[in-house]
Scaffold this motif. Structure first.
Motif, PDB file in Angstrom:
ATOM      1  N   PRO A  15       0.672   0.668  -1.881  1.00 26.57           N
ATOM      2  CA  PRO A  15       1.179  -0.513  -2.583  1.00 26.57           C
ATOM      3  C   PRO A  15       2.672  -0.432  -2.885  1.00 26.57           C
ATOM      4  CG  PRO A  15      -0.034   0.894  -4.094  1.00 26.57           C
ATOM      5  CD  PRO A  15      -0.177   1.511  -2.739  1.00 26.57           C
ATOM      6  N   ARG A 129       2.007  -1.291   4.970  1.00 22.21           N
ATOM      7  CA  ARG A 129       0.676  -1.638   4.455  1.00 22.21           C
ATOM      8  C   ARG A 129      -0.388  -1.490   5.543  1.00 22.21           C
ATOM      9  NH1 ARG A 129       4.234  -2.211   1.531  1.00 22.21           N
ATOM     10  NH2 ARG A 129       4.420  -3.260  -0.462  1.00 22.21           N
ATOM     11  N   ASP A 180       0.410  -6.870  -5.577  1.00 23.30           N
ATOM     12  CA  ASP A 180      -0.732  -6.044  -5.150  1.00 23.30           C
ATOM     13  C   ASP A 180      -1.889  -6.946  -4.745  1.00 23.30           C
ATOM     14  OD1 ASP A 180       0.565  -3.723  -5.766  1.00 23.30           O
ATOM     15  OD2 ASP A 180      -0.752  -3.150  -7.432  1.00 23.30           O
ATOM     16  N   ARG A 184      -3.454  -7.286  -1.059  1.00 22.69           N
ATOM     17  CA  ARG A 184      -4.837  -6.809  -0.839  1.00 22.69           C
ATOM     18  C   ARG A 184      -5.761  -7.903  -0.363  1.00 22.69           C
ATOM     19  NH1 ARG A 184      -4.508  -3.428  -5.674  1.00 22.69           N
ATOM     20  NH2 ARG A 184      -4.156  -1.359  -4.823  1.00 22.69           N
ATOM     21  N   GLU A 185      -5.502  -9.125  -0.854  1.00 18.67           N
ATOM     22  CA  GLU A 185      -6.474 -10.194  -0.617  1.00 18.67           C
ATOM     23  C   GLU A 185      -6.171 -11.059   0.597  1.00 18.67           C
ATOM     24  OE1 GLU A 185      -6.590 -12.021  -4.461  1.00 18.67           O
ATOM     25  OE2 GLU A 185      -7.277 -10.138  -5.343  1.00 18.67           O
ATOM     26  N   GLN A 192      -5.043  -1.726   2.482  1.00 18.31           N
ATOM     27  CA  GLN A 192      -6.337  -1.063   2.271  1.00 18.31           C
ATOM     28  C   GLN A 192      -6.221   0.390   2.724  1.00 18.31           C
ATOM     29  OE1 GLN A 192      -9.195  -2.680   5.032  1.00 18.31           O
ATOM     30  NE2 GLN A 192      -7.841  -2.424   6.761  1.00 18.31           N
TER      31      GLN A 192
END
Ligand code: DC
Length: 221
Positions: A15, A129, A180, A184-185, A192
């Motif tokens: 992150p 990421r 974050d 992530r979403e 991840q």
């Protein structure tokens, strides 16, 4: 004739403000490897979009622009179309912009070949990421480097204060948590921990200890 093996890659994902950039650069220095700061590419797209009057939600226009950008990394400095933009891409505004442009699949695709072109002998340390999941799925060493949101906010706060910038710890924490969640979403290449990545929690580690831990993981391969 068989192809020579591809140069080794150390993929370090995690992150925002986890310290992965600092750790990745030091690991690259120790091993004499090349270094890819993939987050800088999304920051550059956000900055170039602003300069050209393209909003961060205009996916196709941003992707078109991203394909033609002249981006150079030299001695730790970042150049966009010949202009040194190292400081400009590091502002909090461009942190937010990068996270917003990075949700677009077309933008991510436009940056794919450029990122893979950094894989050269004797090897590459890449941070971001999706280094281990999408860009270099065959990386020898995959690390998921993280720290709690509170520790990351404090580190960012100290950095900003040291540079003489005005900062508010609560705002930084809220901003980090928002980014974050967005990272992530998102549907494409979300942040991840890959199944084959080693978890490195740096809450209680010094930078030197984190660097050593990555070097140890790499040596074990
Ligand atoms: O690592 P960084 O903080 O400079 O990254 C800025 C933003 O770019 C981050 O919020 C998410 C995005 N990013 C991404 O989606 N994929 C990457 N490989 C690197 C960064």
């Amino acid at each position: 004739m068989s192809q020579p093996p591809a140069p080794p890659v150390i993929a370090i994902d995690g992150p925002s403000a986890s310290g992965k950039g600092t750790v990745a650069q030091l690991v690259a220095q120790k091993l004499g490897y090349h270094y890819l700061d993939s987050g800088a590419l999304y920051r550059i797209v956000a900055l170039a979009g602003s300069k050209q009057g393209i909003s961060w939600n205009e996916e196709a226009a941003l992707a078109d622009m991203a394909k033609d950008l002249d981006i150079r990394f030299e001695n730790g400095e970042i150049f966009l179309n010949g202009e040194n933009v190292s400081a400009e891409v590091r502002t909090e505004e461009m942190s937010r912009g990068a996270s917003e442009v990075a949700v677009h699949p077309q933008v991510r695709r436009a940056l794919l070949d450029l990122q893979r072109s950094f894989r050269k002998t004797p090897g590459l340390v890449a941070d971001g990421r999706d280094m281990g999941s999408v860009i270099f799925p065959d990386a020898e060493t995959k690390i998921f480097l993280t720290a709690s949101a509170e520790v990351r906010a404090e580190r960012r706060y100290k950095q900003l204060m040291e540079k003489g910038n005005h900062a508010n710890l609560d705002d930084i924490l809220k901003d980090l948590q928002l980014r974050d969640a967005r990272d992530r979403e998102r549907k494409v290449a979300p942040l991840q921990q890959c199944e084959d990545a080693a978890l490195l929690d740096t809450d209680h580690l010094t930078i030197a200890q984190a660097v050593q831990s990555v070097l140890d993981s790499h040596a074990a391969h």
